[in-house]
Every structure is written in structure tokens, then in C-alpha cells.
Scaffold this active site. Structure first.
Site, PDB file in Angstrom:
ATOM      1  N   GLY A 140       0.839  -1.199   0.000  1.00 48.93           N
ATOM      2  CA  GLY A 140       0.000   0.000   0.000  1.00 48.93           C
ATOM      3  C   GLY A 140       0.875   1.251   0.000  1.00 48.93           C
ATOM      4  O   GLY A 140       2.108   1.180  -0.071  1.00 48.93           O
ATOM      5  N   TYR A 184     -16.014   4.009   8.158  1.00 52.39           N
ATOM      6  CA  TYR A 184     -14.570   3.753   8.171  1.00 52.39           C
ATOM      7  C   TYR A 184     -14.014   3.967   9.587  1.00 52.39           C
ATOM      8  O   TYR A 184     -13.313   3.104  10.129  1.00 52.39           O
ATOM      9  CB  TYR A 184     -13.878   4.682   7.168  1.00 52.39           C
ATOM     10  CG  TYR A 184     -12.370   4.677   7.240  1.00 52.39           C
ATOM     11  CD1 TYR A 184     -11.627   3.598   6.777  1.00 52.39           C
ATOM     12  CD2 TYR A 184     -11.678   5.766   7.781  1.00 52.39           C
ATOM     13  CE1 TYR A 184     -10.240   3.604   6.845  1.00 52.39           C
ATOM     14  CE2 TYR A 184     -10.288   5.777   7.842  1.00 52.39           C
ATOM     15  CZ  TYR A 184      -9.575   4.702   7.379  1.00 52.39           C
ATOM     16  OH  TYR A 184      -8.199   4.705   7.455  1.00 52.39           O
ATOM     17  N   THR A 232      -9.402   1.240   2.805  1.00 51.82           N
ATOM     18  CA  THR A 232      -9.135   2.644   3.141  1.00 51.82           C
ATOM     19  C   THR A 232      -9.982   3.648   2.347  1.00 51.82           C
ATOM     20  O   THR A 232      -9.803   4.853   2.516  1.00 51.82           O
ATOM     21  CB  THR A 232      -7.645   2.974   2.938  1.00 51.82           C
ATOM     22  OG1 THR A 232      -7.278   2.598   1.600  1.00 51.82           O
ATOM     23  CG2 THR A 232      -6.763   2.252   3.917  1.00 51.82           C
TER      24      THR A 232
HETATM   25  N1  LIG Z   1      -4.596   7.036   3.768  1.00 53.08           N
HETATM   26  C1  LIG Z   1      -4.836   7.810   4.838  1.00 53.08           C
HETATM   27  O1  LIG Z   1      -5.042   9.021   4.733  1.00 53.08           O
HETATM   28  C2  LIG Z   1      -4.836   7.189   6.217  1.00 53.08           C
HETATM   29  C3  LIG Z   1      -5.078   8.023   7.315  1.00 53.08           C
HETATM   30  C4  LIG Z   1      -5.046   7.467   8.596  1.00 53.08           C
HETATM   31  C5  LIG Z   1      -4.777   6.122   8.781  1.00 53.08           C
HETATM   32  N2  LIG Z   1      -4.561   5.338   7.694  1.00 53.08           N
HETATM   33  C6  LIG Z   1      -4.295   3.915   7.934  1.00 53.08           C
HETATM   34  O2  LIG Z   1      -2.953   3.631   7.536  1.00 53.08           O
HETATM   35  C7  LIG Z   1      -2.860   2.321   6.975  1.00 53.08           C
HETATM   36  C8  LIG Z   1      -2.215   2.392   5.618  1.00 53.08           C
HETATM   37  O3  LIG Z   1      -2.960   3.273   4.774  1.00 53.08           O
HETATM   38  P1  LIG Z   1      -2.651   3.416   3.210  1.00 53.08           P
HETATM   39  O4  LIG Z   1      -3.251   4.713   2.796  1.00 53.08           O
HETATM   40  O5  LIG Z   1      -1.223   3.116   2.945  1.00 53.08           O
HETATM   41  O6  LIG Z   1      -3.588   2.256   2.653  1.00 53.08           O
HETATM   42  P2  LIG Z   1      -3.559   1.496   1.244  1.00 53.08           P
HETATM   43  O7  LIG Z   1      -2.645   2.158   0.282  1.00 53.08           O
HETATM   44  O8  LIG Z   1      -4.997   1.299   0.866  1.00 53.08           O
HETATM   45  O9  LIG Z   1      -2.893   0.096   1.635  1.00 53.08           O
HETATM   46  C9  LIG Z   1      -3.604  -0.908   2.296  1.00 53.08           C
HETATM   47  C10 LIG Z   1      -3.152  -2.240   1.733  1.00 53.08           C
HETATM   48  O10 LIG Z   1      -3.909  -3.278   2.367  1.00 53.08           O
HETATM   49  C11 LIG Z   1      -4.286  -4.215   1.363  1.00 53.08           C
HETATM   50  N3  LIG Z   1      -5.469  -4.978   1.770  1.00 53.08           N
HETATM   51  C12 LIG Z   1      -6.779  -4.627   1.636  1.00 53.08           C
HETATM   52  N4  LIG Z   1      -7.562  -5.624   2.084  1.00 53.08           N
HETATM   53  C13 LIG Z   1      -6.754  -6.626   2.498  1.00 53.08           C
HETATM   54  C14 LIG Z   1      -6.977  -7.906   3.037  1.00 53.08           C
HETATM   55  N5  LIG Z   1      -8.206  -8.387   3.223  1.00 53.08           N
HETATM   56  N6  LIG Z   1      -5.918  -8.679   3.350  1.00 53.08           N
HETATM   57  C15 LIG Z   1      -4.654  -8.230   3.137  1.00 53.08           C
HETATM   58  N7  LIG Z   1      -4.372  -7.020   2.612  1.00 53.08           N
HETATM   59  C16 LIG Z   1      -5.408  -6.215   2.290  1.00 53.08           C
HETATM   60  C17 LIG Z   1      -4.576  -3.320   0.176  1.00 53.08           C
HETATM   61  O11 LIG Z   1      -4.645  -4.072  -1.030  1.00 53.08           O
HETATM   62  P3  LIG Z   1      -5.604  -3.524  -2.213  1.00 53.08           P
HETATM   63  O12 LIG Z   1      -5.065  -2.188  -2.600  1.00 53.08           O
HETATM   64  O13 LIG Z   1      -5.481  -4.569  -3.253  1.00 53.08           O
HETATM   65  O14 LIG Z   1      -6.980  -3.418  -1.619  1.00 53.08           O
HETATM   66  C18 LIG Z   1      -3.407  -2.346   0.215  1.00 53.08           C
HETATM   67  O15 LIG Z   1      -2.268  -2.843  -0.448  1.00 53.08           O
HETATM   68  C19 LIG Z   1      -4.293   1.778   6.983  1.00 53.08           C
HETATM   69  O16 LIG Z   1      -4.455   0.940   8.081  1.00 53.08           O
HETATM   70  C20 LIG Z   1      -5.170   3.007   7.101  1.00 53.08           C
HETATM   71  O17 LIG Z   1      -6.401   2.714   7.734  1.00 53.08           O
HETATM   72  C21 LIG Z   1      -4.561   5.838   6.424  1.00 53.08           C
END
Ligand SMILES: NC(=O)c1ccc[n+]([C@@H]2O[C@H](COP(=O)([O-])OP(=O)(O)OC[C@H]3O[C@@H](n4cnc5c(N)ncnc54)[C@H](OP(=O)(O)O)[C@@H]3O)[C@@H](O)[C@H]2O)c1
Length: 300
Positions: free
Chosen positions: A12, A129, A66
Site C-alpha cells: 500500500g 470507516y 481505506t
Molecule cells: N490514507 C490515509 O489518509 C490514512 C489516514 C489514517 C490512517 N490510515 C491507515 O494507515 C494504513 C495504511 O494506509 P494506506 O493509505 O497506505 O492504505 P492502502 O494504500 O490502501 O494500503 C492498504 C493495503 O492493504 C491491502 N489490503 C486490503 N484488504 C486486504 C486484506 N483483506 N488482506 C490483506 N491485505 C489487504 C490493500 O490491497 P488492495 O489495494 O489490493 O486493496 C493495500 O495494499 C491503513 O491501516 C489506514 O487505515 C490511512
């Protein structure tokens, strides 16, 4: 002794930067990255078996659904991945007696506080979410003793679709952009967050930590800064309200973190968001006069 550090969600936006940072910071450990191709955290048996077989010492769980508006429209999927999936990981971690690190969000808060949120403030999520991630936190606290929970916000980085890429894409397509001006937060660069996660792990920190780049702004101000730094200040930006934008999921109007606990326990203060975004755009060749923009001028 060589330890295994497992990152789930390694492909991700945050995970890709975190893999780079951890491999540099922990040269004597084995840093293993899994994503949906290697493990589906929705499947309890698969999650337990695979993690137990690897026997990691640390599990950093970033995998999540996400898409905030997508979660609002598909609550079942949001809870299956963000809450139940997290429970499966936490259960496996407790069986391995490993240390758990879980990434959570500012969207656990409702934004009514109007001053920076402390880790001890009571959560009250406004959207699906936020509720699913909060339930994830509760499972982690129940199953994985001494876990580290890191709440982050407003992320952008090199390896995923995000606000910055969306603004730059729209600026190439339209002359006028509308950006919401009634939500306040701290845009955070995934590389800076990855370094903070690495530091917290090396300090063996436990409990909840708020982590964000310093200073605050609205999405509107963030967008204007991105356009100015990219040499696109001629694109007109109109401030609009969240109501006018009409997204399915409600967002907190104020989600600023108090990051004093991070400073107190590790000495770390993340740089101001405006410096971080300048760095990000420079690395991507997206600043005014950068290679991407020179190419665009050449095409005219
Ligand atoms: N983005 C933000 O602004 C933000 C803010 C606060 C907190 N966070 C938290 O920070 C973390 C990382 O965020 P990010 O933005 O880097 O997220 P991201 O780019 O969406 O990465 C999440 C990864 O998890 C994978 N995934 C989804 N469902 C899954 C499953 N069932 N089993 C295994 N892997 C799975 C996704 O694959 P696919 O892409 O194929 O679905 C993706 O590669 C998350 O926990 C998020 O809640 C994010």
C-alpha cells in the site's frame, strides 16, 4: 539474534515506504512484507496459520479497506477487513507472543473538540470507516497485549492515489477546481510517518500515539500550496463546504493531533507539512521547473 518483522499491507501507500525505511533501519533483522497476494486477513484460519508459521517478533498491521466513501456504501466489507481482519491478526500475534503495531486514524474522532486531540480523548467516529477502525483498535487492545497503536491522518505518498495526485490530475484537466475549506487537519507524508513508526518500534513504545506532520491547514489551503509549488498557481481554486461536495461519508471538521506524547517519549517532532510536501513534489519531479513540468511545457 535475528528477528522477523512482518508488515501486512506492505504494497500500500504507507507500506511501500515503510518497507524501505525498516530495511534500512533494521539491517540485522529480516523485514517481510505481505499484502493481499500473500494473506487475506478476512480469512481467520489462513491468517492464523500463515502468521504462526512465520513466527515473527513484530507484526505491523497496515492492511485496510481505506476508501472512506466506499466503506460508507459497503459497511459489511469495511467491518470484515478493518475490524474482523484486525482481530484475526491480533489473535495470531498473541499466539506467537509477538509485538503488535496497528495503524489507526483521526477519523475515530468527531472533530468537535476544536483543539488538538490527545491520545486519551474519547473517540466518537462520524463514519463507517472510523467505526470499523476503532473496533480494530479495541480488538488489538483486547487480544494483543502491550500493543502499539499509531493514529495517522491525511496521508499522501509516492505509492498510492491521494489528494496531491488527484489535485494535480484535475489541474491538468480543468481551469477551475473546487476544494473543501471547512475541514482542518495536518497533511502527512507517508515517508515521514514510516520513519516515526520505525523510531517508535526501536523505542519499544506501547499504547496509543498520535503522529502527523506539524502545522495545520484546510484541504483548500493544502491544494493551493500544491498548485503553487507545482507552478500551477494560475488554476483557479474555489473554496466549497463539505455539504456542497456531498460525499457519502461525513468527515470531522477538525482533526488535528496533539503529538506531544511522541516528542516526550522519543524526542521526535515531524517537520511542518509544507516542507514535507515540497520534498515530495521535488522527489516526484513535480515542482515548478521540475522534469515533469518541463516536459509538459515542451509538448505545447
Ligand atoms: N490514507 C490515509 O489518509 C490514512 C489516514 C489514517 C490512517 N490510515 C491507515 O494507515 C494504513 C495504511 O494506509 P494506506 O493509505 O497506505 O492504505 P492502502 O494504500 O490502501 O494500503 C492498504 C493495503 O492493504 C491491502 N489490503 C486490503 N484488504 C486486504 C486484506 N483483506 N488482506 C490483506 N491485505 C489487504 C490493500 O490491497 P488492495 O489495494 O489490493 O486493496 C493495500 O495494499 C491503513 O491501516 C489506514 O487505515 C490511512
Amino acid at each position: 539474534m535475528k528477528q522477523i518483522v512482518l508488515v501486512i499491507g506492505a504494497k500500500g501507500m504507507l507500506g511501500t515506504d515503510l518497507m524501505t525505511v525498516l530495511r534500512a533501519a533494521l539491517p540485522n533483522d529480516e523485514v517481510v512484507g505481505w499484502d493481499i497476494g500473500e494473506i487475506d486477513i478476512q480469512k481467520e484460519e489462513e491468517t492464523l496459520t500463515k502468521i504462526e508459521k512465520l513466527r515473527p517478533s513484530v507484526v505491523i498491521h497496515l492492511a485496510a479497506y481505506t476508501d472512506v466513501d466506499g466503506c460508507e456504501l459497503d459497511e459489511k466489507r469495511a467491518f470484515a477487513i478493518n475490524a474482523e481482519g484486525t482481530k484475526h491478526v491480533a489473535l495470531a500475534v498473541s499466539r506467537c507472543q509477538a509485538k503488535m503495531v496497528y495503524l489507526s486514524t483521526d477519523y475515530v474522532f468527531d472533530g468537535n473538540k476544536r483543539e488538538p486531540y490527545l491520545e486519551s480523548d474519547s473517540p466518537r467516529p462520524l463514519n463507517v470507516y472510523g467505526r470499523s477502525k476503532l473496533q480494530g483498535e479495541q480488538y488489538v487492545q483486547a487480544w494483543a497485549k502491550e500493543a502499539l497503536i499509531i493514529r495517522a491522518q491525511w496521508l499522501y505518498g509516492r505509492y498510492g492515489k491521494n489528494f496531491v495526485t488527484s489535485i494535480l490530475r484535475q489541474a491538468n484537466e480543468k481551469k477551475v477546481l473546487s476544494i473543501v475549506d471547512d475541514q482542518i487537519g495536518s497533511p502527512t507524508y507517508t515517508f515521514d510517518l514510516a520513519e516515526a513508526i520505525s523510531v517508535l518500534i526501536q523505542f519499544d513504545a506501547r499504547g496509543i500515539f498520535h503522529v502527523a506532520n506539524s502545522d495545520l491547514c484546510t484541504w483548500y489551503a493544502f491544494g493551493q500550496t500544491v498548485l503553487r509549488l507545482s507552478g500551477m498557481e494560475k488554476v483557479r481554486v474555489i473554496p466549497i463546504s463539505s455539504k456542497e461536495l456531498g460525499r457519502p461519508a461525513a468527515r470531522p471538521s477538525y482533526s488535528v493531533f496533539n503529538c506531544q506524547k511522541l516528542k516526550r517519549e522519543t524526542g521526535l517532532v515531524l517537520r511542518p507539512w509544507s516542507e514535507a510536501v515540497q520534498d515530495y513534489l521535488t522527489i516526484q519531479g513535480l515542482t515548478a521547473g521540475g522534469p515533469e513540468n518541463q516536459e509538459k511545457q515542451g509538448e505545447k
